[in-house]
Design a protein around this motif. Sequence first.
Motif, PDB file in Angstrom:
ATOM      1  N   PHE A 225       0.856  -1.197   0.000  1.00 52.96           N
ATOM      2  CA  PHE A 225       0.000   0.000   0.000  1.00 52.96           C
ATOM      3  C   PHE A 225       0.891   1.246   0.000  1.00 52.96           C
ATOM      4  O   PHE A 225       0.972   1.980   0.990  1.00 52.96           O
ATOM      5  CB  PHE A 225      -0.912  -0.001   1.232  1.00 52.96           C
ATOM      6  CG  PHE A 225      -1.540  -1.328   1.542  1.00 52.96           C
ATOM      7  CD1 PHE A 225      -2.513  -1.872   0.714  1.00 52.96           C
ATOM      8  CD2 PHE A 225      -1.153  -2.055   2.659  1.00 52.96           C
ATOM      9  CE1 PHE A 225      -3.088  -3.102   0.995  1.00 52.96           C
ATOM     10  CE2 PHE A 225      -1.730  -3.285   2.961  1.00 52.96           C
ATOM     11  CZ  PHE A 225      -2.694  -3.810   2.122  1.00 52.96           C
TER      12      PHE A 225
ATOM     13  N   LEU B 196      -0.273   4.862   1.150  1.00 58.01           N
ATOM     14  CA  LEU B 196      -0.836   5.025   2.485  1.00 58.01           C
ATOM     15  C   LEU B 196       0.257   5.287   3.507  1.00 58.01           C
ATOM     16  O   LEU B 196       1.385   4.811   3.372  1.00 58.01           O
ATOM     17  CB  LEU B 196      -1.616   3.771   2.897  1.00 58.01           C
ATOM     18  CG  LEU B 196      -2.747   3.320   1.971  1.00 58.01           C
ATOM     19  CD1 LEU B 196      -3.452   2.113   2.576  1.00 58.01           C
ATOM     20  CD2 LEU B 196      -3.740   4.446   1.706  1.00 58.01           C
TER      21      LEU B 196
ATOM     22  N   LEU C 241      -7.754  -1.566   2.385  1.00 61.12           N
ATOM     23  CA  LEU C 241      -6.557  -0.747   2.256  1.00 61.12           C
ATOM     24  C   LEU C 241      -6.099  -0.682   0.798  1.00 61.12           C
ATOM     25  O   LEU C 241      -5.654   0.370   0.328  1.00 61.12           O
ATOM     26  CB  LEU C 241      -5.442  -1.298   3.140  1.00 61.12           C
ATOM     27  CG  LEU C 241      -5.686  -1.269   4.651  1.00 61.12           C
ATOM     28  CD1 LEU C 241      -4.456  -1.778   5.395  1.00 61.12           C
ATOM     29  CD2 LEU C 241      -6.070   0.119   5.136  1.00 61.12           C
TER      30      LEU C 241
ATOM     31  N   ASN D 236      -5.897   2.798  -1.176  1.00 54.58           N
ATOM     32  CA  ASN D 236      -4.615   3.111  -1.800  1.00 54.58           C
ATOM     33  C   ASN D 236      -4.783   3.420  -3.294  1.00 54.58           C
ATOM     34  O   ASN D 236      -4.247   4.408  -3.807  1.00 54.58           O
ATOM     35  CB  ASN D 236      -3.676   1.920  -1.620  1.00 54.58           C
ATOM     36  CG  ASN D 236      -2.298   2.148  -2.204  1.00 54.58           C
ATOM     37  OD1 ASN D 236      -1.372   2.551  -1.507  1.00 54.58           O
ATOM     38  ND2 ASN D 236      -2.120   1.868  -3.488  1.00 54.58           N
TER      39      ASN D 236
ATOM     40  N   CYS E 244      -8.941  12.033  10.728  1.00 51.93           N
ATOM     41  CA  CYS E 244      -9.305  10.839   9.964  1.00 51.93           C
ATOM     42  C   CYS E 244     -10.825  10.687  10.011  1.00 51.93           C
ATOM     43  O   CYS E 244     -11.370   9.895  10.793  1.00 51.93           O
ATOM     44  CB  CYS E 244      -8.594   9.609  10.528  1.00 51.93           C
ATOM     45  SG  CYS E 244      -6.804   9.692  10.336  1.00 51.93           S
TER      46      CYS E 244
ATOM     47  N   PHE F 237      -9.553   6.843   8.209  1.00 47.08           N
ATOM     48  CA  PHE F 237      -8.468   7.367   7.387  1.00 47.08           C
ATOM     49  C   PHE F 237      -8.746   8.812   6.997  1.00 47.08           C
ATOM     50  O   PHE F 237      -9.890   9.301   7.049  1.00 47.08           O
ATOM     51  CB  PHE F 237      -8.245   6.500   6.145  1.00 47.08           C
ATOM     52  CG  PHE F 237      -9.455   6.248   5.290  1.00 47.08           C
ATOM     53  CD1 PHE F 237      -9.742   7.059   4.202  1.00 47.08           C
ATOM     54  CD2 PHE F 237     -10.311   5.182   5.555  1.00 47.08           C
ATOM     55  CE1 PHE F 237     -10.849   6.824   3.398  1.00 47.08           C
ATOM     56  CE2 PHE F 237     -11.416   4.932   4.759  1.00 47.08           C
ATOM     57  CZ  PHE F 237     -11.689   5.747   3.678  1.00 47.08           C
TER      58      PHE F 237
ATOM     59  N   ARG G  88      -0.570  11.359   0.012  1.00 48.28           N
ATOM     60  CA  ARG G  88      -0.834  10.072   0.644  1.00 48.28           C
ATOM     61  C   ARG G  88      -1.933  10.192   1.692  1.00 48.28           C
ATOM     62  O   ARG G  88      -2.252  11.286   2.153  1.00 48.28           O
ATOM     63  CB  ARG G  88       0.450   9.510   1.267  1.00 48.28           C
ATOM     64  CG  ARG G  88       1.445   9.007   0.239  1.00 48.28           C
ATOM     65  CD  ARG G  88       2.745   8.545   0.891  1.00 48.28           C
ATOM     66  NE  ARG G  88       3.590   7.830  -0.045  1.00 48.28           N
ATOM     67  CZ  ARG G  88       4.391   8.413  -0.922  1.00 48.28           C
ATOM     68  NH1 ARG G  88       4.447   9.730  -0.992  1.00 48.28           N
ATOM     69  NH2 ARG G  88       5.127   7.690  -1.743  1.00 48.28           N
ATOM     70  N   ILE G  89      -2.491   9.065   2.044  1.00 49.22           N
ATOM     71  CA  ILE G  89      -3.633   9.002   2.965  1.00 49.22           C
ATOM     72  C   ILE G  89      -3.191   8.330   4.258  1.00 49.22           C
ATOM     73  O   ILE G  89      -2.551   7.270   4.218  1.00 49.22           O
ATOM     74  CB  ILE G  89      -4.787   8.223   2.312  1.00 49.22           C
ATOM     75  CG1 ILE G  89      -5.275   8.970   1.067  1.00 49.22           C
ATOM     76  CG2 ILE G  89      -5.928   7.989   3.293  1.00 49.22           C
ATOM     77  CD1 ILE G  89      -6.005   8.097   0.073  1.00 49.22           C
TER      78      ILE G  89
ATOM     79  N   ILE H 266      -3.770   6.190   7.447  1.00 49.37           N
ATOM     80  CA  ILE H 266      -4.627   5.226   8.126  1.00 49.37           C
ATOM     81  C   ILE H 266      -4.438   5.476   9.624  1.00 49.37           C
ATOM     82  O   ILE H 266      -3.381   5.184  10.177  1.00 49.37           O
ATOM     83  CB  ILE H 266      -4.261   3.773   7.755  1.00 49.37           C
ATOM     84  CG1 ILE H 266      -4.289   3.605   6.228  1.00 49.37           C
ATOM     85  CG2 ILE H 266      -5.222   2.809   8.422  1.00 49.37           C
ATOM     86  CD1 ILE H 266      -5.622   3.910   5.575  1.00 49.37           C
TER      87      ILE H 266
END
Length: 216
Positions: free
Chosen positions: A90, A93, A119, A123, A179, A194, A204-205, A207
């Motif tokens: 991922f 992430l 995920l 992603n 999140c 997230f 990017r994200i 988590i």
Amino acid sequence: MINARTLVIGFDLPSFARACMPHGTCYADRLGVLPVTPGPSGWITVERQTDQIRLHLLRHPTDAPVFWREVYVRDHIMEERFFTLAELAFSRLLVASSLSFRRFRGAYAEVLPWLVRLLGAVNDHFAQELAQRGGDQNQVMARFSVLGLDISPESPQTKKNAKARAERLVPYEDAQYRCEWHGKRVWDRDRVHFSLPIAEHDGRILIGAFVGHLST
């Protein structure tokens, strides 16, 4: 997949080069297979003189994340090793240091297949879908529903709740990020919270939380 110490005996596979991953090293005695000539990616069974082995064919390096995601489930990667593969599986992430599988209500083996799918989809699709849909949350939710995944942002009621908002604020490096989106495994339990794409981390994200259920 094959054991890194096992030779493929009695078969000439000239169009394929066995490749340890990542970057020339073997992970957990597992190998991917990188085709020299074009062809489809995916799992195949190779017959040997005495048995069979499973190989994963990689058509292009960009197919590698799918391989690693399948490794999680095929090899039953243990809980304590889950995050070792996260960057490979991922790459878009970020993971908060506070993540813990013990905060899910479901057992690890029960949660794992769903978590890998979620995920992977976040992603691959979340940032793109937000941009393409002009931030329309309902359309993003509908897209993930087609993928068999239930995600949503927090409700207006939750956003008015100071305690609930604080629970969704997650530290990462030198900042905190809200999140406020989450995926749910079952309607009443097992959430992954997230963030929106973070500009200072190249979109990017984060988590931010594995939980049974946060305050609403």
